[in-house]
Design a protein around this motif. Structure first.
Motif, PDB file in Angstrom:
ATOM      1  N   UNK A  27       0.834  -1.201   0.000  1.00  0.00           N
ATOM      2  CA  UNK A  27       0.000   0.000   0.000  1.00  0.00           C
ATOM      3  C   UNK A  27       0.872   1.256   0.000  1.00  0.00           C
ATOM      4  N   UNK A  28       1.910   1.255   0.807  1.00  0.00           N
ATOM      5  CA  UNK A  28       2.803   2.406   0.882  1.00  0.00           C
ATOM      6  C   UNK A  28       3.501   2.625  -0.463  1.00  0.00           C
ATOM      7  N   UNK A  29       3.899   1.541  -1.102  1.00  0.00           N
ATOM      8  CA  UNK A  29       4.554   1.647  -2.406  1.00  0.00           C
ATOM      9  C   UNK A  29       3.577   2.193  -3.446  1.00  0.00           C
ATOM     10  N   UNK A  30       2.332   1.733  -3.384  1.00  0.00           N
ATOM     11  CA  UNK A  30       1.316   2.226  -4.320  1.00  0.00           C
ATOM     12  C   UNK A  30       1.048   3.708  -4.085  1.00  0.00           C
ATOM     13  N   UNK A  31       0.974   4.114  -2.812  1.00  0.00           N
ATOM     14  CA  UNK A  31       0.774   5.529  -2.491  1.00  0.00           C
ATOM     15  C   UNK A  31       1.951   6.377  -2.963  1.00  0.00           C
ATOM     16  N   UNK A  32       3.166   5.879  -2.751  1.00  0.00           N
ATOM     17  CA  UNK A  32       4.353   6.602  -3.202  1.00  0.00           C
ATOM     18  C   UNK A  32       4.365   6.728  -4.717  1.00  0.00           C
ATOM     19  N   UNK A  33       3.978   5.647  -5.397  1.00  0.00           N
ATOM     20  CA  UNK A  33       3.939   5.654  -6.853  1.00  0.00           C
ATOM     21  C   UNK A  33       2.917   6.679  -7.349  1.00  0.00           C
ATOM     22  N   UNK A  34       1.737   6.691  -6.731  1.00  0.00           N
ATOM     23  CA  UNK A  34       0.695   7.651  -7.113  1.00  0.00           C
ATOM     24  C   UNK A  34       1.164   9.072  -6.823  1.00  0.00           C
ATOM     25  N   UNK A  35       1.768   9.270  -5.668  1.00  0.00           N
ATOM     26  CA  UNK A  35       2.255  10.597  -5.292  1.00  0.00           C
ATOM     27  C   UNK A  35       3.313  11.077  -6.287  1.00  0.00           C
ATOM     28  N   UNK A  36       4.219  10.185  -6.677  1.00  0.00           N
ATOM     29  CA  UNK A  36       5.253  10.561  -7.644  1.00  0.00           C
ATOM     30  C   UNK A  36       4.641  10.915  -9.000  1.00  0.00           C
ATOM     31  N   UNK A  37       3.654  10.137  -9.430  1.00  0.00           N
ATOM     32  CA  UNK A  37       2.988  10.403 -10.714  1.00  0.00           C
ATOM     33  C   UNK A  37       2.250  11.740 -10.654  1.00  0.00           C
ATOM     34  N   UNK A  38       1.581  12.008  -9.537  1.00  0.00           N
ATOM     35  CA  UNK A  38       0.853  13.259  -9.392  1.00  0.00           C
ATOM     36  C   UNK A  38       1.820  14.446  -9.328  1.00  0.00           C
ATOM     37  N   UNK A  39       2.944  14.276  -8.642  1.00  0.00           N
ATOM     38  CA  UNK A  39       3.945  15.341  -8.563  1.00  0.00           C
ATOM     39  C   UNK A  39       4.484  15.658  -9.962  1.00  0.00           C
ATOM     40  N   UNK A  40       4.778  14.613 -10.726  1.00  0.00           N
ATOM     41  CA  UNK A  40       5.285  14.818 -12.088  1.00  0.00           C
ATOM     42  C   UNK A  40       4.245  15.539 -12.930  1.00  0.00           C
ATOM     43  N   UNK A  41       2.986  15.134 -12.813  1.00  0.00           N
ATOM     44  CA  UNK A  41       1.918  15.772 -13.565  1.00  0.00           C
ATOM     45  C   UNK A  41       1.810  17.255 -13.196  1.00  0.00           C
ATOM     46  N   UNK A  42       1.852  17.558 -11.898  1.00  0.00           N
ATOM     47  CA  UNK A  42       1.757  18.946 -11.444  1.00  0.00           C
ATOM     48  C   UNK A  42       2.949  19.777 -11.930  1.00  0.00           C
ATOM     49  N   UNK A  43       4.133  19.228 -11.827  1.00  0.00           N
ATOM     50  CA  UNK A  43       5.324  19.957 -12.254  1.00  0.00           C
ATOM     51  C   UNK A  43       5.326  20.180 -13.762  1.00  0.00           C
ATOM     52  N   UNK A  44       4.865  19.176 -14.532  1.00  0.00           N
ATOM     53  CA  UNK A  44       4.765  19.333 -15.990  1.00  0.00           C
ATOM     54  C   UNK A  44       3.764  20.420 -16.343  1.00  0.00           C
ATOM     55  N   UNK A  45       2.617  20.400 -15.678  1.00  0.00           N
ATOM     56  CA  UNK A  45       1.587  21.406 -15.947  1.00  0.00           C
ATOM     57  C   UNK A  45       2.075  22.792 -15.545  1.00  0.00           C
ATOM     58  N   UNK A  46       2.784  22.872 -14.432  1.00  0.00           N
ATOM     59  CA  UNK A  46       3.333  24.155 -13.974  1.00  0.00           C
ATOM     60  C   UNK A  46       4.314  24.695 -15.003  1.00  0.00           C
TER      61      UNK A  46
END
Length: 159
Positions: A27-46
């Motif tokens: 679960x922690x790995x899945x959360x980290x993976x989702x968080x990393x994907x969301x961070x990348x998406x936010x930084x790309x959009x920014x």
């Protein structure tokens, strides 16, 4: 009880405890993976928004320089230039607000609150977050909020 049998029991106890901790790690790995994907998406959009802002400023500066070189504009041309300037300023303000919202979303991501509806606590779908990266509500709660705002506006207009 012998030392050998005691150590075997301890090993069995540890083995029994590790499967229960394994799903937590998954679960922690899945959360980290989702968080990393969301961070990348936010930084790309920014980055996209910053590029749009730079292009708008660059175009505005080059247009202003060209207008200085050209002859003195008549009243109609000046009105058109003023209108375009106003439009460009509005677009810049919108882009800057979007950048600020993305920055706030990055802070919420670091705090662990990003991607979770502020009203009902449900996880916001990635599809919605891709469309509106700084969304604070799930689709259902946002629809409710907009409906309430519409009702309030209608009540204000009828008063």
């Amino acid at each position: 009880m012998t030392i050998k049998s005691r150590s075997q029991r301890q090993l069995k106890g540890k083995a029994a405890a590790s499967p229960s901790s394994k799903p937590t790690n998954v679960k922690a790995a899945a959360l980290d993976s989702r968080r990393d994907a969301l961070r990348k998406m936010l930084l790309d959009r920014r980055q996209e928004v910053l590029k749009e802002i730079e292009e708008l400023i660059g175009n505005r500066l080059s247009d202003d320089a060209q207008n200085r070189v050209d002859s003195v504009p008549d009243v109609g041309d000046q009105a058109l230039l003023d209108s375009e300037r106003g439009r460009d300023i509005s677009i810049l303000e919108m882009r800057n607000r979007m950048r600020q919202n993305i920055d706030e979303a990055l802070v919420r991501l670091d705090e662990g609150a990003y991607g979770i509806c502020s009203d009902c606590g449900v996880e916001i779908s990635e599809k919605r977050l891709k469309a509106i990266p700084f969304a604070r509500r799930c689709v259902a709660c946002q629809a409710k909020e907009e409906l309430l705002e519409k009702i309030e506006r209608e009540e204000d207009q009828s008063s």
